[in-house]
Write a protein that holds these residues in place. Structure first.
Motif, short mmCIF file in Angstrom:
data_model
loop_
_atom_site.label_atom_id
_atom_site.label_comp_id
_atom_site.label_asym_id
_atom_site.label_seq_id
_atom_site.Cartn_x
_atom_site.Cartn_y
_atom_site.Cartn_z
N THR A 6 0.85 -1.19 0.00
CA THR A 6 0.00 0.00 0.00
C THR A 6 0.88 1.23 0.00
OG1 THR A 6 -0.07 0.02 2.41
CG2 THR A 6 -1.81 -1.17 1.28
N ASP A 7 0.34 2.32 -0.49
CA ASP A 7 1.04 3.59 -0.44
C ASP A 7 1.12 4.04 1.01
OD1 ASP A 7 2.04 6.20 -1.49
OD2 ASP A 7 0.18 6.89 -0.54
N PRO A 8 2.34 4.21 1.55
CA PRO A 8 2.45 4.57 2.97
C PRO A 8 1.70 5.83 3.35
CG PRO A 8 4.58 3.86 2.13
CD PRO A 8 3.67 3.98 0.94
N GLY A 9 1.74 6.83 2.48
CA GLY A 9 1.04 8.06 2.80
C GLY A 9 -0.45 7.84 2.94
N SER A 10 -1.03 7.05 2.03
CA SER A 10 -2.46 6.75 2.09
C SER A 10 -2.79 5.92 3.32
CB SER A 10 -2.88 6.01 0.82
OG SER A 10 -4.22 5.56 0.91
N TYR A 11 -2.01 4.85 3.55
CA TYR A 11 -2.30 3.96 4.67
C TYR A 11 -2.24 4.70 5.99
CZ TYR A 11 -1.85 0.25 8.11
OH TYR A 11 -2.03 -0.56 9.19
N TYR A 12 -1.20 5.51 6.19
CA TYR A 12 -1.08 6.18 7.47
C TYR A 12 -2.04 7.35 7.62
CZ TYR A 12 2.39 2.99 9.03
OH TYR A 12 3.00 1.83 9.44
N ALA A 22 12.18 3.43 2.66
CA ALA A 22 12.41 4.83 3.02
C ALA A 22 11.09 5.59 3.09
CB ALA A 22 13.34 5.47 2.00
N SER A 23 10.19 5.33 2.14
CA SER A 23 8.90 6.01 2.14
C SER A 23 8.07 5.61 3.35
CB SER A 23 8.15 5.68 0.84
OG SER A 23 6.88 6.28 0.82
N LEU A 24 8.08 4.30 3.68
CA LEU A 24 7.35 3.80 4.83
C LEU A 24 7.89 4.42 6.12
CD1 LEU A 24 5.29 1.78 6.02
CD2 LEU A 24 7.10 0.05 5.98
N PHE A 25 9.21 4.46 6.23
CA PHE A 25 9.83 5.02 7.43
C PHE A 25 9.46 6.49 7.60
CE2 PHE A 25 13.44 6.94 9.72
CZ PHE A 25 13.45 6.16 10.86
N GLY A 26 9.45 7.24 6.51
CA GLY A 26 9.10 8.65 6.59
C GLY A 26 7.67 8.86 7.05
N ALA A 27 6.74 8.03 6.52
CA ALA A 27 5.34 8.16 6.94
C ALA A 27 5.18 7.81 8.41
CB ALA A 27 4.46 7.26 6.07
N VAL A 68 4.31 9.20 14.27
CA VAL A 68 4.84 9.14 15.63
C VAL A 68 4.96 10.55 16.22
CG1 VAL A 68 6.91 8.62 16.98
CG2 VAL A 68 6.00 6.92 15.39
N GLU A 69 5.49 11.47 15.43
CA GLU A 69 5.67 12.84 15.91
C GLU A 69 4.34 13.50 16.27
OE1 GLU A 69 7.45 17.11 14.27
OE2 GLU A 69 8.02 15.23 13.30
N ASP A 70 3.28 13.19 15.48
CA ASP A 70 1.99 13.87 15.66
C ASP A 70 1.09 13.21 16.70
OD1 ASP A 70 2.78 15.64 13.71
OD2 ASP A 70 1.60 14.70 12.10
N HIS A 71 1.22 11.91 16.92
CA HIS A 71 0.21 11.19 17.72
C HIS A 71 0.74 10.40 18.91
CE1 HIS A 71 -3.11 12.00 14.92
NE2 HIS A 71 -2.24 11.81 13.94
N PHE A 72 2.04 10.21 19.03
CA PHE A 72 2.55 9.34 20.09
C PHE A 72 3.51 10.12 21.00
CE2 PHE A 72 1.32 6.50 16.68
CZ PHE A 72 0.64 5.49 17.37
N PRO A 73 3.02 10.57 22.14
CA PRO A 73 3.91 11.27 23.07
C PRO A 73 4.93 10.30 23.65
CG PRO A 73 1.78 10.87 24.09
CD PRO A 73 1.63 10.49 22.65
N MET A 99 11.42 2.44 18.74
CA MET A 99 10.83 3.78 18.79
C MET A 99 11.91 4.84 18.94
SD MET A 99 7.85 5.23 18.51
CE MET A 99 6.38 4.49 19.21
N ALA A 100 12.95 4.55 19.71
CA ALA A 100 14.05 5.51 19.86
C ALA A 100 14.74 5.74 18.52
CB ALA A 100 15.04 4.99 20.90
N LEU A 101 14.88 4.68 17.73
CA LEU A 101 15.51 4.82 16.41
C LEU A 101 14.62 5.61 15.46
CD1 LEU A 101 16.98 1.21 15.99
CD2 LEU A 101 18.19 3.29 16.67
N VAL A 102 13.30 5.40 15.56
CA VAL A 102 12.37 6.18 14.72
C VAL A 102 12.46 7.66 15.10
CG1 VAL A 102 9.94 6.62 14.23
CG2 VAL A 102 10.79 4.27 14.28
N ARG A 103 12.43 7.95 16.40
CA ARG A 103 12.46 9.35 16.83
C ARG A 103 13.80 10.00 16.45
NH1 ARG A 103 8.00 10.45 19.92
NH2 ARG A 103 7.04 8.72 21.06
#
Length: 530
Positions: free
Chosen positions: A218-224, A274-279, A284-289, A304-308
């Motif tokens: 799936t397109d990561p942007g659409s799915y997320y 890379a596209s999936l990771f960016g989405a 994470v930045e917008d919804h997961f404190p 999660m630390a690696l994503v952040r």
């Protein structure tokens, strides 16, 4: 006579898999006068419309509604809701199946408890199901005292008046996670949610052709974008704080971190990764404190630390490391017939690349040992392992052919073995096989059950087949045999040569010598099994 249950089945080009679904509907123990099945054909182009019309002609409790193609199950399910006459509604997919007494048992249970929603036991056939949710039957559960948020597919029983009173509908159109939105809203609105843990009510199948609306990349942007919609339900229905975080950590695990793990992630092309990771980073930045991270297991906190930190390169390295994960189980008490209960003793632990998964002691705390590049970026605090360590090995019998599972009761003793500053988590399971359980479940027919050991710790898990239970229909004898070559157990002969001793000795060696010793021991096991 009033209709007790309406079964709603959205249909689109199911091909030969429709027969399995239809047979399960017609084979219900509930009298035909007390339930109906509404098949909503969403513009199928195969032979299904004609087959369904013939079915309705032959069975007065079967109704067919033909619609133009909408492209997704949401609209046909809503059409079915509008047409339903039953006191309760059950959603069934066109390539899955009901258990033979599912509707009768679900309805009786629901009316006894005044349930708005009943979650019936599922059996997964190549599909994951939340087995821990069905450990026992519970008359009343909530989002806060049972893991029902783990199970957001719509294959449940819903009181029709409850859906109408709250205006609950599926989002329509070509969209993913429409069932998550519907079920989450139902969970929040329901006064009584119940769990029926026996018998198997729903058989959830993975089709050999991987058919279905949600397959493929799936397109990561659409799915997320759809993930954000689901998270919006959580944020609308809760206040910031512990309860919201408890729900968000479910989506962090499943919709975020699971997609960055092992073979699943590594199998994607580099550009897609890379596209999936960016989405994922953006969600994470917008919804997961950061407070959500504290509820995750150590390996997931590491991810999660690696994503952040924006470290796609290290997320890939972590996936490669996890790909080498295996479960090793040493089994005693096999190859014997019996008519009464008998015991097994199983020692199980996880390995990575043939070396035991290890912990390190830092400042009087245990931390998960990871590859150096990852450990250099992820702070010790994110890798801390809380003692006593939650989880533990479990044993289940899984029937060949249909993957029905039966828990095998046992006592788990978790210990931490030390050697040269490294610590290994080992589970000893003392389990009891009750032949009567497997004889009754096999219903007088010969059957083979695999004995599966599953071990989970620090956010990592694996399973291995260690033995087989063979049920004889003629004389009711249950025979337990160790798994055959290549099926995950270590032979009795190898144990007599002291493989358990090899494990102990290897803890006191450096990594290179330890790996060479394990490779030598593995060659011995292979030769003995030959």
């Amino acid at each position: 006579m009033p209709v007790k249950v309406s079964v709603i089945v959205p249909v689109y080009n199911p091909g030969p898999y429709l027969a399995r679904c239809v047979d399960s509907v017609l084979g219900q123990s509930l009298p035909e006068t007390e339930y109906e099945a509404i098949f909503v054909d969403d513009g199928s182009t195969d032979e299904s419309p004609a087959r369904l019309d013939a079915l309705a002609t032959a069975h007065p409790n079967i109704r067919i509604i033909h619609e133009e193609n909408s492209g997704w199950p949401g609209k046909p399910r809503n059409v079915g809701i509008d047409a339903a006459r039953g006191e309760y509604i059950f959603f069934l997919d066109h390539d899955d199946a009901l258990g033979p007494d599912a509707l009768e048992r679900l309805y009786d249970f629901a009316t006894r408890n005044g349930s708005d929603v009943v979650i019936g036991k599922m059996a997964g056939h190549g599909r994951w199901v939340p087995a821990h949710l069905f450990a026992r039957t519970r008359d009343r559960v909530t989002l806060w005292d049972a893991p029902i948020v783990e199970y957001l597919t719509p294959h449940k029983l819903f009181r029709r008046a409850f859906l109408a009173d709250h205006g609950l509908r599926f989002p329509e159109g070509r969209r993913r996670l429409e069932d998550h939105v519907f079920v989450l809203e139902a969970y929040f609105a329901a006064s009584v949610i119940s769990v029926l843990a026996d018998p198997v009510c729903y058989h959830f199948y993975q089709r050999p052709d991987y058919g279905g609306a949600s397959t493929g990349l799936t397109d990561p942007g659409s799915y997320y974008g759809f993930v954000r919609e689901v998270l919006g339900v959580v944020e609308t229905r809760t206040e910031p704080g512990a309860r919201r975080d408890a729900l968000l950590q479910r989506f962090a695990r499943i919709q975020i971190l699971d997609r960055l793990r092992g073979p699943r992630f590594l199998g994607h092309p580099a550009g897609y990764r890379a596209s999936l990771f960016g989405a994922i980073q953006s969600v994470v930045e917008d919804h997961f404190p950061p407070s959500v991270d504290e509820l995750l297991a150590p390996f997931q906190r590491t991810q999660m630390a690696l994503v952040r930190a924006g470290r796609l390169d290290l997320v890939i390295e972590a996936a490669k490391w996890e790909q080498r994960l295996e479960c090793v189980a040493l089994l005693a008490g096999t190859e014997r017939p019996g008519s009464g209960p008998f015991d097994l003793t199983i020692d199980a632990h996880l390995t990575v690349g043939g070396l035991a998964l290890s912990l390190e002691c830092r400042d009087e705390r245990f931390v998960l040992e990871l590859p150096r590049d990852i450990a250099a970026v992820v702070p010790d605090a994110a890798r801390v392992v809380t003692v006593p360590i939650s989880g533990g090995a479990s044993v289940v019998g899984r029937r060949r052919g249909d993957s029905v599972g039966k828990p095998i009761p046992g006592r788990v003793e978790r210990r931490i073995d030390e050697g040269r500053g490294r610590y290994t988590i080992v589970d000893r399971v003392e389990a009891t096989i009750d032949p009567g359980t497997f004889l009754s479940e096999s219903r007088g027919r010969p059957a083979t059950w695999d004995v599966i050991v599953r071990i989970g710790m620090v956010g990592l898990s694996q399973e291995v087949r260690v033995a087989q239970i063979q049920v004889s229909a003629e004389n009711g004898v249950v025979l337990l045999r160790r798994a055959r070559k290549g099926e995950g157990t270590v032979s009795r002969e190898a144990r007599r040569l002291g493989l358990a001793g090899v494990m102990a000795v290897s803890r006191h060696m450096d990594d290179r010598l330890r790996q060479r010793l394990w490779q030598f021991a593995a060659r011995i096991v292979r030769r003995l099994d030959d």
